[in-house]
Motif scaffolding. Structure first.
Motif, PDB file in Angstrom:
ATOM      1  N   LEU A   1       0.850  -1.199   0.000  1.00  0.00           N
ATOM      2  CA  LEU A   1       0.000   0.000   0.000  1.00  0.00           C
ATOM      3  C   LEU A   1       0.882   1.244   0.000  1.00  0.00           C
ATOM      4  CD1 LEU A   1      -2.851  -1.015   2.475  1.00  0.00           C
ATOM      5  CD2 LEU A   1      -2.849  -1.087  -0.027  1.00  0.00           C
ATOM      6  N   HIS A   2       1.466   1.495  -1.148  1.00  0.00           N
ATOM      7  CA  HIS A   2       2.491   2.513  -1.309  1.00  0.00           C
ATOM      8  C   HIS A   2       2.393   3.050  -2.730  1.00  0.00           C
ATOM      9  CE1 HIS A   2       6.666   3.884  -2.158  1.00  0.00           C
ATOM     10  NE2 HIS A   2       6.697   4.211  -0.876  1.00  0.00           N
ATOM     11  N   HIS A   3       2.836   4.268  -2.939  1.00  0.00           N
ATOM     12  CA  HIS A   3       2.746   4.897  -4.254  1.00  0.00           C
ATOM     13  C   HIS A   3       3.410   4.063  -5.341  1.00  0.00           C
ATOM     14  CE1 HIS A   3       2.264   8.057  -1.259  1.00  0.00           C
ATOM     15  NE2 HIS A   3       1.667   8.796  -2.167  1.00  0.00           N
ATOM     16  N   ARG A   4       4.479   3.345  -4.984  1.00  0.00           N
ATOM     17  CA  ARG A   4       5.186   2.513  -5.963  1.00  0.00           C
ATOM     18  C   ARG A   4       5.179   1.045  -5.551  1.00  0.00           C
ATOM     19  NH1 ARG A   4       7.172   7.468  -5.843  1.00  0.00           N
ATOM     20  NH2 ARG A   4       8.369   7.196  -3.931  1.00  0.00           N
ATOM     21  N   HIS A   5       4.225   0.668  -4.680  1.00  0.00           N
ATOM     22  CA  HIS A   5       4.120  -0.704  -4.178  1.00  0.00           C
ATOM     23  C   HIS A   5       5.420  -1.149  -3.506  1.00  0.00           C
ATOM     24  CE1 HIS A   5       0.478  -0.757  -6.507  1.00  0.00           C
ATOM     25  NE2 HIS A   5       1.132  -0.605  -7.633  1.00  0.00           N
ATOM     26  N   ALA A   6       6.145  -0.197  -2.918  1.00  0.00           N
ATOM     27  CA  ALA A   6       7.454  -0.514  -2.338  1.00  0.00           C
ATOM     28  C   ALA A   6       7.626   0.215  -1.020  1.00  0.00           C
ATOM     29  CB  ALA A   6       8.572  -0.140  -3.308  1.00  0.00           C
ATOM     30  N   GLY A   7       6.703  -0.009  -0.091  1.00  0.00           N
ATOM     31  CA  GLY A   7       6.847   0.558   1.240  1.00  0.00           C
ATOM     32  C   GLY A   7       8.001  -0.078   1.991  1.00  0.00           C
ATOM     33  N   ILE A   8       8.251   0.424   3.189  1.00  0.00           N
ATOM     34  CA  ILE A   8       9.413  -0.049   3.937  1.00  0.00           C
ATOM     35  C   ILE A   8       9.316  -1.531   4.284  1.00  0.00           C
ATOM     36  CG2 ILE A   8       8.431   0.676   6.173  1.00  0.00           C
ATOM     37  CD1 ILE A   8      11.345   1.372   6.991  1.00  0.00           C
ATOM     38  N   ALA A   9       8.101  -2.057   4.493  1.00  0.00           N
ATOM     39  CA  ALA A   9       7.963  -3.484   4.782  1.00  0.00           C
ATOM     40  C   ALA A   9       8.375  -4.322   3.577  1.00  0.00           C
ATOM     41  CB  ALA A   9       6.528  -3.808   5.186  1.00  0.00           C
ATOM     42  N   THR A  10       8.027  -3.853   2.389  1.00  0.00           N
ATOM     43  CA  THR A  10       8.426  -4.549   1.166  1.00  0.00           C
ATOM     44  C   THR A  10       9.927  -4.463   0.960  1.00  0.00           C
ATOM     45  OG1 THR A  10       6.283  -4.133   0.134  1.00  0.00           O
ATOM     46  CG2 THR A  10       8.129  -4.595  -1.329  1.00  0.00           C
ATOM     47  N   HIS A  11      10.459  -3.267   1.093  1.00  0.00           N
ATOM     48  CA  HIS A  11      11.888  -3.062   0.864  1.00  0.00           C
ATOM     49  C   HIS A  11      12.719  -3.900   1.830  1.00  0.00           C
ATOM     50  CE1 HIS A  11      14.336   0.328  -1.193  1.00  0.00           C
ATOM     51  NE2 HIS A  11      15.075  -0.750  -1.080  1.00  0.00           N
ATOM     52  N   LEU A  12      12.343  -3.877   3.102  1.00  0.00           N
ATOM     53  CA  LEU A  12      13.076  -4.649   4.108  1.00  0.00           C
ATOM     54  C   LEU A  12      12.969  -6.144   3.843  1.00  0.00           C
ATOM     55  CD1 LEU A  12      14.678  -4.581   6.808  1.00  0.00           C
ATOM     56  CD2 LEU A  12      12.470  -4.774   7.977  1.00  0.00           C
ATOM     57  N   GLY A  13      11.775  -6.598   3.482  1.00  0.00           N
ATOM     58  CA  GLY A  13      11.584  -8.019   3.225  1.00  0.00           C
ATOM     59  C   GLY A  13      12.428  -8.526   2.079  1.00  0.00           C
ATOM     60  N   VAL A  14      12.491  -7.760   0.985  1.00  0.00           N
ATOM     61  CA  VAL A  14      13.269  -8.177  -0.177  1.00  0.00           C
ATOM     62  C   VAL A  14      14.755  -8.171   0.146  1.00  0.00           C
ATOM     63  CG1 VAL A  14      13.926  -7.549  -2.527  1.00  0.00           C
ATOM     64  CG2 VAL A  14      11.526  -7.504  -1.863  1.00  0.00           C
ATOM     65  N   LEU A  15      15.213  -7.125   0.805  1.00  0.00           N
ATOM     66  CA  LEU A  15      16.636  -7.051   1.128  1.00  0.00           C
ATOM     67  C   LEU A  15      17.072  -8.187   2.044  1.00  0.00           C
ATOM     68  CD1 LEU A  15      17.212  -3.222   1.734  1.00  0.00           C
ATOM     69  CD2 LEU A  15      17.908  -4.573  -0.234  1.00  0.00           C
ATOM     70  N   ARG A  16      16.204  -8.581   2.969  1.00  0.00           N
ATOM     71  CA  ARG A  16      16.570  -9.588   3.961  1.00  0.00           C
ATOM     72  C   ARG A  16      16.080 -10.996   3.624  1.00  0.00           C
ATOM     73  NH1 ARG A  16      20.361  -8.162   7.591  1.00  0.00           N
ATOM     74  NH2 ARG A  16      19.663 -10.083   8.578  1.00  0.00           N
ATOM     75  N   GLY A  17      15.307 -11.168   2.570  1.00  0.00           N
ATOM     76  CA  GLY A  17      14.744 -12.480   2.297  1.00  0.00           C
ATOM     77  C   GLY A  17      13.826 -12.928   3.407  1.00  0.00           C
ATOM     78  N   GLN A  18      13.058 -12.002   3.969  1.00  0.00           N
ATOM     79  CA  GLN A  18      12.248 -12.222   5.156  1.00  0.00           C
ATOM     80  C   GLN A  18      10.775 -11.993   4.844  1.00  0.00           C
ATOM     81  OE1 GLN A  18      13.078 -12.635   8.872  1.00  0.00           O
ATOM     82  NE2 GLN A  18      10.922 -13.127   8.594  1.00  0.00           N
ATOM     83  N   SER A  19       9.899 -12.845   5.382  1.00  0.00           N
ATOM     84  CA  SER A  19       8.460 -12.593   5.274  1.00  0.00           C
ATOM     85  C   SER A  19       8.115 -11.372   6.110  1.00  0.00           C
ATOM     86  CB  SER A  19       7.667 -13.806   5.767  1.00  0.00           C
ATOM     87  OG  SER A  19       7.916 -14.933   4.964  1.00  0.00           O
ATOM     88  N   THR A  20       7.471 -10.384   5.487  1.00  0.00           N
ATOM     89  CA  THR A  20       7.150  -9.142   6.186  1.00  0.00           C
ATOM     90  C   THR A  20       5.721  -8.713   5.877  1.00  0.00           C
ATOM     91  OG1 THR A  20       8.077  -7.861   4.346  1.00  0.00           O
ATOM     92  CG2 THR A  20       9.512  -8.254   6.250  1.00  0.00           C
ATOM     93  N   VAL A  21       5.127  -8.011   6.843  1.00  0.00           N
ATOM     94  CA  VAL A  21       3.794  -7.429   6.696  1.00  0.00           C
ATOM     95  C   VAL A  21       3.872  -5.982   7.161  1.00  0.00           C
ATOM     96  CG1 VAL A  21       1.377  -7.506   7.417  1.00  0.00           C
ATOM     97  CG2 VAL A  21       2.655  -9.645   7.088  1.00  0.00           C
ATOM     98  N   GLY A  22       3.340  -5.062   6.364  1.00  0.00           N
ATOM     99  CA  GLY A  22       3.291  -3.661   6.758  1.00  0.00           C
ATOM    100  C   GLY A  22       2.007  -3.362   7.509  1.00  0.00           C
ATOM    101  N   VAL A  23       2.111  -2.660   8.629  1.00  0.00           N
ATOM    102  CA  VAL A  23       0.950  -2.304   9.449  1.00  0.00           C
ATOM    103  C   VAL A  23       1.040  -0.812   9.774  1.00  0.00           C
ATOM    104  CG1 VAL A  23      -0.337  -2.745  11.563  1.00  0.00           C
ATOM    105  CG2 VAL A  23       0.927  -4.618  10.466  1.00  0.00           C
ATOM    106  N   THR A  24      -0.014  -0.050   9.464  1.00  0.00           N
ATOM    107  CA  THR A  24      -0.026   1.385   9.747  1.00  0.00           C
ATOM    108  C   THR A  24      -1.346   1.780  10.389  1.00  0.00           C
ATOM    109  OG1 THR A  24      -0.928   1.945   7.548  1.00  0.00           O
ATOM    110  CG2 THR A  24       1.474   1.868   7.780  1.00  0.00           C
ATOM    111  N   LYS A  25      -1.326   2.896  11.094  1.00  0.00           N
ATOM    112  CA  LYS A  25      -2.539   3.441  11.697  1.00  0.00           C
ATOM    113  C   LYS A  25      -3.289   4.349  10.722  1.00  0.00           C
ATOM    114  CE  LYS A  25      -0.722   3.362  16.416  1.00  0.00           C
ATOM    115  NZ  LYS A  25      -0.344   4.185  17.597  1.00  0.00           N
ATOM    116  N   LYS A  26      -2.556   4.881   9.743  1.00  0.00           N
ATOM    117  CA  LYS A  26      -3.161   5.720   8.723  1.00  0.00           C
ATOM    118  C   LYS A  26      -2.913   5.102   7.352  1.00  0.00           C
ATOM    119  CE  LYS A  26      -2.626  10.061  11.288  1.00  0.00           C
ATOM    120  NZ  LYS A  26      -2.041  11.433  11.266  1.00  0.00           N
TER     121      LYS A  26
END
Length: 470
Positions: free
Chosen positions: A340-365
């Protein structure tokens, strides 16, 4: 820019002995425009070079044969299939001006988040993160006497108009002196705006002395506007890095619910230090089993959609510490957006790809996307759409909070799996337990940093000590 696919059925592909062109576009990856690819001079898995166009090669000054065929880069695996090997690969922080791949010493820099050869291995690198405040100061010092520029003009010169609000903030909070030309910055409508001295009349007087008159508090932009900046537009490079990352996102359903879920969050001290917290919890009970923090200086400002470049260095160091202590989670919940990012590349995505880690982004807004949250019942979820495609979820976690949280997959998990993981660690709060405690831990550590800093600078009883400011 393409979106990550969700149609690969959750398969984890291995390295085949032969690859067909059909294999090369197998989901979750897709074939990029031809201009984003380089032909390998040598064969790849025994195929002619013309069939090896499925690995993104960064635009660099190196001969393409060196990128995958150099002496220190022995692998003939293309970037496409190397993406399958990211799990457990350590992030390489590459210095600017990297050396030739055939030389000994530092790794070579291959471009925006590009591939890096180091002792025969290939890893993914963060791009150089610019000193944006210094870039901005260089830009406004280019505004000549008798001219003005808007905050948006300077944001455009940095590479993205979305930075206009930060430009306005920086104009009010910087190292100011009598020679500083920040009085030449005005609002989009020509309004004088605020001034760092606190007095609008000071700004009006300085502009008048330079031949820029204002009427009813407005400068006539048609006569005085300056936009011909000399700039390398640093935000464009960072945007390209995000676009490169999204091509490697894997959205696959988990085989089972995770047993260990972590939350990561970052808080800040007034001195500019970031405090990143990691809290590991059992999914079944919600009990915290381990936690840690790291502290680092933070140089990059907060700009909407560029949070990755502010917090990623901190979070990468944090997960390095987690790996050293052997407390890796099955899924990491990140305080920030995923898809859910302007380029589909929020910090949860970026971190997950760099680390090879399953990640989920959670925001209040909600950063990006559309959803109707009116009349949501406790426990209800609704899809968040981007261009008509459901890429995230709005979830009202409890009856005690009318506002939902917004979650989206980052990497190595699909939308349904992301929602199931978050629901598994909800325990009556608006935020899932690991993220709630990570938020608390980072805030408390940031407050302690301020307290200890004040203690260190407190005068001693003899009156001989010196006070200092953070």
């Amino acid at each position: 820019m393409g979106k990550p696919s969700m149609a690969h059925g959750g398969r984890d592909l291995g390295l085949p002995s032969t690859i067909s062109r059909r294999d090369s576009v197998r989901e979750p990856f897709r074939l990029l425009p031809k201009t984003r690819f380089g032909l390998l001079r040598k064969t790849c898995f025994g195929l002619p070079p013309k069939t090896c166009r499925f690995g993104p090669i960064a635009e660099t000054g190196y001969p393409r044969s060196q990128l995958l065929g150099g002496r220190r880069c022995r692998s003939q695996i293309s970037g496409f299939w190397l993406g399958r090997l990211w799990s457990g690969v350590r992030l390489a922080k590459v210095p600017s001006g990297g050396r030739d791949l055939h030389e000994e010493g530092p790794t070579g820099r291959l471009g925006w988040g590009g591939w890096v050869c180091d002792n025969g291995t290939m890893t993914l690198a963060l791009p150089d993160i610019p000193d944006l405040a210094a870039c901005l100061e260089r830009l406004w010092r280019q505004i000549p006497v008798g001219r003005v520029a808007t905050y948006g003009d300077l944001a455009d010169a940095l590479g993205d108009r979305i930075a206009a609000r930060w430009v306005g903030h920086c104009a009010m909070h910087h190292a100011h002196d009598d020679d500083c030309p920040c009085h030449r910055l005005v609002r989009a409508d020509g309004g004088l705006g605020n001034y760092i001295s606190g007095r609008i009349e000071d700004k009006r007087r300085r502009l008048r002395r330079e031949g820029v008159a204002s009427r009813d508090g407005l400068v006539k932009l048609a006569d005085h506007r300056f936009t011909r900046f000399e700039t390398d537009r640093p935000l464009v490079a960072l945007r390209r890095a995000q676009e490169a990352i999204v091509e490697h996102v894997s959205l696959r359903p988990p085989r089972k619910l995770p047993e260990l879920v972590a939350g990561v969050d970052v808080s800040y001290t007034a001195s500019g230090e970031g405090v990143a917290a990691y809290v590991l919890a059992e999914a079944a009970s919600g009990n915290v089993v381990w936690k840690t923090i790291v502290r680092r200086p933070v140089r990059f400002p907060y700009i909407t959609s560029f949070l990755s470049f502010r917090e990623l260095p901190l979070l990468v160091d944090l997960l390095d510490e987690v790996d050293r202590q052997v407390h890796r989670a099955d899924v990491v919940l990140v305080d920030g957006s995923g898809l859910l990012h302007h380029r589909h590349a929020g910090i949860a995505t970026h971190l997950g790809v760099l680390r090879g880690q399953s990640t989920v982004g959670v925001t209040k807004k909600l950063l990006f996307g559309t959803v109707d949250i009116g009349g949501m019942r406790p426990g209800e979820s609704r899809p968040v759409l981007i261009d008509g495609e459901p890429l995230g979820v709005a979830l009202r976690a409890t009856a005690g909070s009318r506002r939902p949280i917004f979650l989206s997959p980052g990497h190595r998990i699909d939308r349904a799996g992301a929602e199931a993981t978050v629901r598994a660690v909800l325990r009556g709060r608006r935020l899932p337990e690991p993220l709630y405690w990570a938020d608390r831990l980072s805030r408390e550590a940031a407050r302690e940093s301020v307290h200890f800093s004040q203690m260190e600078h407190k005068p001693d009883d003899s009156g001989k000590g010196e006070t200092g400011e953070r």
